[in-house]
Write a protein that holds these residues in place. Sequence first.
Motif, PDB file in Angstrom:
ATOM      1  N   PHE A 152       8.535  53.540   1.273  1.00  0.00           N
ATOM      2  CA  PHE A 152       7.396  53.378   0.620  1.00  0.00           C
ATOM      3  C   PHE A 152       7.773  53.077  -0.775  1.00  0.00           C
ATOM      4  O   PHE A 152       8.474  53.919  -1.222  1.00  0.00           O
ATOM      5  N   LEU A 153       6.911  52.305  -1.481  1.00  0.00           N
ATOM      6  CA  LEU A 153       7.050  52.028  -2.981  1.00  0.00           C
ATOM      7  C   LEU A 153       6.019  52.799  -3.835  1.00  0.00           C
ATOM      8  O   LEU A 153       5.846  52.913  -4.824  1.00  0.00           O
ATOM      9  N   LEU A 154       4.940  53.555  -2.780  1.00  0.00           N
ATOM     10  CA  LEU A 154       3.879  54.257  -3.564  1.00  0.00           C
ATOM     11  C   LEU A 154       3.704  55.627  -2.363  1.00  0.00           C
ATOM     12  O   LEU A 154       4.171  55.349  -1.276  1.00  0.00           O
ATOM     13  N   HIS A 155       2.697  56.104  -2.806  1.00  0.00           N
ATOM     14  CA  HIS A 155       2.192  57.353  -1.874  1.00  0.00           C
ATOM     15  C   HIS A 155       1.935  56.781  -0.506  1.00  0.00           C
ATOM     16  O   HIS A 155       1.121  55.850  -0.123  1.00  0.00           O
ATOM     17  N   GLU A 188       3.768  47.716  -2.059  1.00  0.00           N
ATOM     18  CA  GLU A 188       2.780  47.728  -2.847  1.00  0.00           C
ATOM     19  C   GLU A 188       3.074  48.509  -4.255  1.00  0.00           C
ATOM     20  O   GLU A 188       3.812  49.521  -4.314  1.00  0.00           O
ATOM     21  N   ASP A 189       2.781  47.980  -5.315  1.00  0.00           N
ATOM     22  CA  ASP A 189       3.082  48.727  -6.656  1.00  0.00           C
ATOM     23  C   ASP A 189       2.354  49.774  -7.015  1.00  0.00           C
ATOM     24  O   ASP A 189       0.987  49.526  -7.094  1.00  0.00           O
ATOM     25  N   PRO A 190       2.711  50.966  -7.221  1.00  0.00           N
ATOM     26  CA  PRO A 190       1.685  52.268  -7.518  1.00  0.00           C
ATOM     27  C   PRO A 190       0.983  51.947  -8.741  1.00  0.00           C
ATOM     28  O   PRO A 190       0.148  52.189  -8.852  1.00  0.00           O
ATOM     29  N   HIS A 191       1.755  51.273  -9.876  1.00  0.00           N
ATOM     30  CA  HIS A 191       1.206  51.117 -11.266  1.00  0.00           C
ATOM     31  C   HIS A 191       0.133  50.127 -11.198  1.00  0.00           C
ATOM     32  O   HIS A 191      -0.938  50.434 -11.845  1.00  0.00           O
ATOM     33  N   VAL A 192       0.088  49.093 -10.703  1.00  0.00           N
ATOM     34  CA  VAL A 192      -0.778  48.220 -10.474  1.00  0.00           C
ATOM     35  C   VAL A 192      -2.202  48.964  -9.910  1.00  0.00           C
ATOM     36  O   VAL A 192      -3.230  48.562 -10.416  1.00  0.00           O
ATOM     37  N   ILE A 193      -1.877  49.651  -8.834  1.00  0.00           N
ATOM     38  CA  ILE A 193      -2.992  50.256  -8.044  1.00  0.00           C
ATOM     39  C   ILE A 193      -3.653  51.366  -8.869  1.00  0.00           C
ATOM     40  O   ILE A 193      -4.881  51.382  -8.881  1.00  0.00           O
ATOM     41  N   ASP A 194      -2.860  52.282  -9.758  1.00  0.00           N
ATOM     42  CA  ASP A 194      -3.201  53.044 -10.670  1.00  0.00           C
ATOM     43  C   ASP A 194      -4.102  52.518 -11.624  1.00  0.00           C
ATOM     44  O   ASP A 194      -5.029  53.356 -12.095  1.00  0.00           O
ATOM     45  N   HIS A 195      -3.948  51.172 -12.003  1.00  0.00           N
ATOM     46  CA  HIS A 195      -4.829  50.668 -13.010  1.00  0.00           C
ATOM     47  C   HIS A 195      -5.856  49.750 -12.459  1.00  0.00           C
ATOM     48  O   HIS A 195      -6.678  49.291 -13.226  1.00  0.00           O
ATOM     49  N   ALA A 196      -6.129  49.745 -11.227  1.00  0.00           N
ATOM     50  CA  ALA A 196      -7.090  48.867 -10.477  1.00  0.00           C
ATOM     51  C   ALA A 196      -8.287  50.099 -10.391  1.00  0.00           C
ATOM     52  O   ALA A 196      -7.979  51.200 -10.578  1.00  0.00           O
ATOM     53  N   PRO A 197      -9.519  49.355 -10.216  1.00  0.00           N
ATOM     54  CA  PRO A 197     -10.651  50.299 -10.019  1.00  0.00           C
ATOM     55  C   PRO A 197     -10.407  51.228  -8.873  1.00  0.00           C
ATOM     56  O   PRO A 197      -9.909  50.958  -7.697  1.00  0.00           O
ATOM     57  N   ALA A 198     -10.912  52.300  -8.890  1.00  0.00           N
ATOM     58  CA  ALA A 198     -10.672  53.308  -7.538  1.00  0.00           C
ATOM     59  C   ALA A 198     -11.605  53.119  -6.531  1.00  0.00           C
ATOM     60  O   ALA A 198     -12.579  52.559  -6.782  1.00  0.00           O
ATOM     61  N   ALA A 199     -10.962  53.379  -5.331  1.00  0.00           N
ATOM     62  CA  ALA A 199     -11.845  52.845  -4.252  1.00  0.00           C
ATOM     63  C   ALA A 199     -12.730  54.249  -3.983  1.00  0.00           C
ATOM     64  O   ALA A 199     -12.365  55.267  -4.158  1.00  0.00           O
ATOM     65  N   PRO A 212      -5.393  45.218  -5.173  1.00  0.00           N
ATOM     66  CA  PRO A 212      -5.204  43.829  -5.557  1.00  0.00           C
ATOM     67  C   PRO A 212      -4.011  43.216  -5.138  1.00  0.00           C
ATOM     68  O   PRO A 212      -2.923  43.938  -4.962  1.00  0.00           O
ATOM     69  N   ARG A 213      -4.100  41.970  -4.968  1.00  0.00           N
ATOM     70  CA  ARG A 213      -2.750  41.084  -4.418  1.00  0.00           C
ATOM     71  C   ARG A 213      -1.808  41.405  -5.369  1.00  0.00           C
ATOM     72  O   ARG A 213      -0.461  41.434  -4.954  1.00  0.00           O
ATOM     73  N   GLY A 214      -1.838  41.623  -6.607  1.00  0.00           N
ATOM     74  CA  GLY A 214      -0.832  41.621  -7.560  1.00  0.00           C
ATOM     75  C   GLY A 214      -0.023  42.953  -7.225  1.00  0.00           C
ATOM     76  O   GLY A 214       1.150  42.872  -7.471  1.00  0.00           O
ATOM     77  N   ALA A 215      -0.599  43.859  -6.695  1.00  0.00           N
ATOM     78  CA  ALA A 215       0.177  44.957  -6.299  1.00  0.00           C
ATOM     79  C   ALA A 215       1.176  44.695  -5.340  1.00  0.00           C
ATOM     80  O   ALA A 215       2.355  45.050  -5.288  1.00  0.00           O
ATOM     81  N   GLU A 216       0.891  43.804  -4.463  1.00  0.00           N
ATOM     82  CA  GLU A 216       1.919  43.296  -3.198  1.00  0.00           C
ATOM     83  C   GLU A 216       2.633  42.528  -3.922  1.00  0.00           C
ATOM     84  O   GLU A 216       4.052  42.513  -3.866  1.00  0.00           O
TER      85      GLU A 216
END
Length: 446
Positions: A152-155, A188-199, A212-216
Motif C-alpha cells: 500500500f502507498l497509504l494506510h 492512492e497518494d496519502p498526501h492528496v487524500i490528507d488534503h481532500a475533504p474528510a469523508a 479524488p482521482r488525483g490521489a490515484e
Amino acid sequence: MAELDLLFKARRVVTAAGEVARSIGVRDGTVIAVEPLDADLEAAEVIELGDDEVLLPGLVDSHVHVNDPGRTEWEGFGSATRAAAAGGITTIIDMPLNSVPPTTDVAALQTKRKTAEGRVYVDVGFWGGAVPGNLRELRGLHDSGVFGFKCFLLHSGVDEFPHLEPGELADALREIGAFDALMIVHAEDPHVIDHAPAAHGASYRDFLRSRPRGAENLAVAQVIELARRTGCRVHILHLSSSDALAMIRSARRDGVRITVETCPHYLTFSAEEIAEGATQFKCCPPIREAANRESLWQGLADGTIDCVVSDHSPCTPELKRFDVGDFGVAWGGIASLQLGLPAVWTEARRRGHTLTDVVRWMAERPAELMGVHRKGRIETGYQADFCVFAPDEVFVVDRERLHHRNPVTPYHGRPLAGVVRGSWLRGVPIDIDSLPQGRLLNGGGA
C-alpha cells in the motif's frame, strides 16, 4: 486414442480459437483433446451441454481477501471458496492482509497454509506482503511459494499491515526485481487524500470528494517512475480512475513493465446511482462517475487494462454501519466473489463484447500475469478446470442465497444475465455441499 476419463461435447466452447463447437477430452485432470464436435472419442463419462450453455475455462481471481485466520467472522477459506466455485471461479489468490497474522514472513505464510489445508473448494494461492521492516523476508516468502508481493502507498485500513513510503517502495522493488518477482500496488497518494475533504455522513458525493482521482493518478505516476528506475515488474490494483490510462499506455511504450486490473463494481455501478447512506457501495478507491466507467470499458477494449478481478473484500454487516449510513466510518470493501462473471457479462454484452473477451479478462490474462500455470484456457496440456455458463438466463441477486459468509453486497436486487450451472476442477465437478477438493498452489521460486 485410449479411453478418456471425461468428454464434454458442446456447440459453444470458448477456446484459443474463439467460441466454437468442440469435444473436449480429459484424462487425469488434464485436457488432452480439443476436437471437432463430431470426433469419434470414447470416455468413461460423456457430458453433452445444452444449446443454451457455453463451456468456459474456470476463472482465475487474483484479488481475494479471505481474512482467515484472525478475522473469520468476516470471511473464511470454506465460505470464500464455495462462493468462488458457485461463480465459476476455480482458482483464487488470497491477499496478505486482513488476516491475522498478515502474510509478511514465512512463518505467517505457513500459518495461513495450515489454516487453509483441507478447507478449500477451489485451488488457492497466496500473495506475500511488503511492509516497512520486512525487506529481508521477501526472498524467503518468494522461495516458499507466494505469487508476488502486495503493498500500500497509504494506510491499508488495518494497523498490522502498514504502508510503504516512496523510499521503502523503491528498496522493495530493487529487492524483488533481483529475482524477477511481481509487486502489486494499492496506488492512492496519502498526501492528496490528507488534503481532500474528510469523508463523513450519508452523502456519497461527499465520500467521492474524499478520494479524488488525483490521489490515484499521482500514485500511479510514482509507481511508473520507480518501476522505470528499478526495472521491476509492477501491477496496479483495482484501477478506478480512467485518467491514469494514458500514463499507463505511455509507460508501456517506454518499456516499463506495468500491468493493471479493474473490478466488476467499477464496470457496473456509477456514482450517480448510489443512494445516500448506501454504504454497501463503499470501497477504496471509490466507484466513480458514469463517464469514468465508460472510459474504463474503453481501456479494457483497447488492452490498456489487462484483467478484471473481484477485489472481494467482505466484512460483517455491523462494520458497514447501516445503523447510521455514514461513509466516513463504514468499512470500505465490496463483497462480490460469486457475482463477478454475470456482472461483467451483463455489462460487456451491452457494449458489444463477447464471451471470448470476458474469458480473456477473467481467466486467461489473470493466469498469465500472476504466473498461475496451466490454467485459464481450454487447450491441450491445460488443467481441466471448467465453468458451465448459461449466458442468456437472467436472475435477480438475492444476498441471502450467496455463499460468502455475510449477506452484504451492493448487487442485492440487481438483475444480471448469466447463470453458472457448474464448475469443474481437474475434471471433477465441484460439490460445495461435500468435502472440499481444492489444492494449495505454489508460485514464485517454490
